[in-house]
Scaffold this motif. Structure first.
Motif, mmCIF file in Angstrom:
data_model
loop_
_atom_site.group_PDB
_atom_site.id
_atom_site.type_symbol
_atom_site.label_atom_id
_atom_site.label_comp_id
_atom_site.label_asym_id
_atom_site.label_seq_id
_atom_site.Cartn_x
_atom_site.Cartn_y
_atom_site.Cartn_z
ATOM 1 N N CYS A 15 -1.828 -1.135 -4.212
ATOM 2 C CA CYS A 15 -2.834 -0.067 -4.225
ATOM 3 C C CYS A 15 -2.337 1.098 -3.376
ATOM 4 N N ASN A 16 -3.155 2.096 -3.223
ATOM 5 C CA ASN A 16 -2.790 3.300 -2.490
ATOM 6 C C ASN A 16 -3.874 3.670 -1.491
ATOM 7 N N ILE A 17 -3.501 4.504 -0.535
ATOM 8 C CA ILE A 17 -4.482 5.060 0.416
ATOM 9 C C ILE A 17 -5.521 5.881 -0.349
ATOM 10 N N ASP A 23 2.537 9.906 -13.308
ATOM 11 C CA ASP A 23 2.549 8.750 -14.230
ATOM 12 C C ASP A 23 1.350 7.841 -13.981
ATOM 13 N N GLU A 24 1.059 7.650 -12.696
ATOM 14 C CA GLU A 24 -0.047 6.754 -12.335
ATOM 15 C C GLU A 24 -1.383 7.352 -12.767
ATOM 16 N N ASP A 25 -1.507 8.667 -12.595
ATOM 17 C CA ASP A 25 -2.732 9.368 -12.994
ATOM 18 C C ASP A 25 -2.955 9.240 -14.504
ATOM 19 N N TYR A 49 10.171 2.493 4.421
ATOM 20 C CA TYR A 49 10.271 3.761 3.697
ATOM 21 C C TYR A 49 9.663 3.630 2.299
ATOM 22 N N HIS A 50 9.138 4.747 1.825
ATOM 23 C CA HIS A 50 8.557 4.799 0.479
ATOM 24 C C HIS A 50 9.692 4.775 -0.541
ATOM 25 N N PRO A 51 9.540 4.008 -1.635
ATOM 26 C CA PRO A 51 10.639 3.964 -2.617
ATOM 27 C C PRO A 51 11.016 5.340 -3.178
ATOM 28 N N GLU A 55 -2.567 3.095 -13.291
ATOM 29 C CA GLU A 55 -2.037 1.949 -12.519
ATOM 30 C C GLU A 55 -1.080 2.474 -11.449
ATOM 31 N N PRO A 56 -1.147 1.912 -10.225
ATOM 32 C CA PRO A 56 -0.257 2.413 -9.177
ATOM 33 C C PRO A 56 1.196 2.029 -9.415
ATOM 34 N N PHE A 57 2.091 2.863 -8.936
ATOM 35 C CA PHE A 57 3.527 2.581 -8.935
ATOM 36 C C PHE A 57 4.065 2.180 -10.321
ATOM 37 N N VAL A 58 3.890 3.070 -11.272
ATOM 38 C CA VAL A 58 4.445 2.825 -12.614
ATOM 39 C C VAL A 58 5.523 3.852 -12.974
ATOM 40 N N ILE A 65 0.844 -1.198 0.000
ATOM 41 C CA ILE A 65 0.000 0.000 0.000
ATOM 42 C C ILE A 65 0.880 1.249 0.000
ATOM 43 N N GLY A 66 0.671 2.086 -1.004
ATOM 44 C CA GLY A 66 1.388 3.361 -1.084
ATOM 45 C C GLY A 66 0.478 4.503 -0.668
ATOM 46 N N GLU A 67 0.930 5.705 -1.006
ATOM 47 C CA GLU A 67 0.246 6.917 -0.530
ATOM 48 C C GLU A 67 -0.891 7.335 -1.484
ATOM 49 N N ALA A 68 -0.520 7.680 -2.689
ATOM 50 C CA ALA A 68 -1.489 8.178 -3.674
ATOM 51 C C ALA A 68 -0.826 8.145 -5.042
ATOM 52 N N PRO A 69 -1.630 8.108 -6.098
ATOM 53 C CA PRO A 69 -1.026 8.125 -7.436
ATOM 54 C C PRO A 69 -0.244 9.415 -7.663
ATOM 55 N N GLY A 70 0.828 9.311 -8.450
ATOM 56 C CA GLY A 70 1.554 10.487 -8.921
ATOM 57 C C GLY A 70 1.148 10.759 -10.363
#
Ligand code: URA
Length: 270
Positions: A156-158, A123-125, A230-232, A129-132, A116-121
């Motif tokens: 997925c994300n929060i 690229d994801e938006d 830690y978050h990547p 897809e999350p974490f791309v 589980i990550g934080e939110a899309p950035g």
């Protein structure tokens, strides 16, 4: 050789986990058992009584029924229905105005591990897809170093929407999205969860403790062991790549708890 019979404590833990998942999915009560059961007072201590102590008035057959995990195909279908419900979500007006699309989650519905990550950035938006993006590439390398392919993990994300300029999700936004996350997790039923970064960890666990205090030990979400690390994005070359060592220590703890082999130091993510 046949598997040994599960320990009663494991059965009780699995039953509790399943009941908590049902509760998270909005199911507050179970039907009482219809079939005749041994009257409560005739049961000996330490047998079925210990389970009914755990679950109050639910009779053993109701507990067994609750433990019957819905088939994977049903869960996959329900996850798709949930994604369809999330897609037009209008709960957070600022996010709705800024997003290209919602980013629901990706991975097998029967994944053993959920990340589980934080939110899309950005690229994801754009890709849905999350974490791309860059952090996602590093996540893939961390998973590979742990002997896991991205494709076998549920990610997925929060938040399901990108916050403008990638700002930290606000508490009201996380609260609006929480129902979706809880339902997602109740359907995937991961055996382990790994939270990436303080925002994911604090929101999932309902704490304000900093990540430095949360990492390196297991927490609990509805009976599921949770490792926080830690978050990547924080490990990227322009931030704090020296923290990779801590992430590796956290992942080794997670792998040990999962009963997976710990790769040699050479396999560490670069
Ligand atoms: N960072 C996150 O927390 N989630 C993503 O999906 C991408 C970057």
């Amino acid at each position: 050789m046949a598997d040994p019979a599960p320990h009663p404590h494991d059965l009780a833990r699995q039953a509790r986990q399943h009941l908590e998942s049902l509760k998270a999915a909005g199911i507050e009560s179970l039907p009482k058992a219809q079939s005749p059961v041994t009257p409560r007072r005739e049961r000996s201590e330490g047998s079925a009584t210990s389970a009914s102590t755990l679950f109050g008035d639910s009779e053993p057959t109701a507990i067994v029924a609750a433990m019957a995990v819905p088939p994977v195909d049903d869960r996959r279908r329900e996850l798709a229905v949930l994604a369809d419900q999330v897609r037009p979500c209008q709960r957070c007006s600022e996010l709705v105005a800024a997003r290209t699309q919602t980013v629901f989650g990706v991975g097998p519905v029967d994944a053993e591990l959920c990340v589980i990550g934080e939110a899309p950035g950005g690229d994801e938006d754009r890709l849905g897809e999350p974490f791309v993006g860059a952090a996602g590439q590093l996540l893939n390398r961390i998973l590979a170093a742990c002997g896991m392919a991205r494709e076998e993990v549920y990610i997925c994300n929060i938040l399901k929407c990108r916050p403008p300029a990638n700002r930290t999700p606000r508490p009201d936004e996380a609260a609006n999205c929480r129902e979706y996350l809880d339902r997602q997790l109740a359907l995937v039923r991961p055996k382990f969860i790994c939270c990436l970064g303080g925002t994911a960890a604090q929101n999932l666990l309902g704490t304000t403790a900093p990540l430095g205090k949360l990492r390196g030990r297991f927490h609990n979400y509805n009976g599921i062991p949770v490792m926080c690390t830690y978050h990547p994005a924080f490990l990227l070359p322009h931030r704090q790549p020296e923290k990779k060592k801590d992430v590796w220590d956290d992942m080794k703890m997670l792998l040990a708890r999962m009963g997976k082999p710990i790769p040699t130091p050479q396999g560490r993510p670069g």
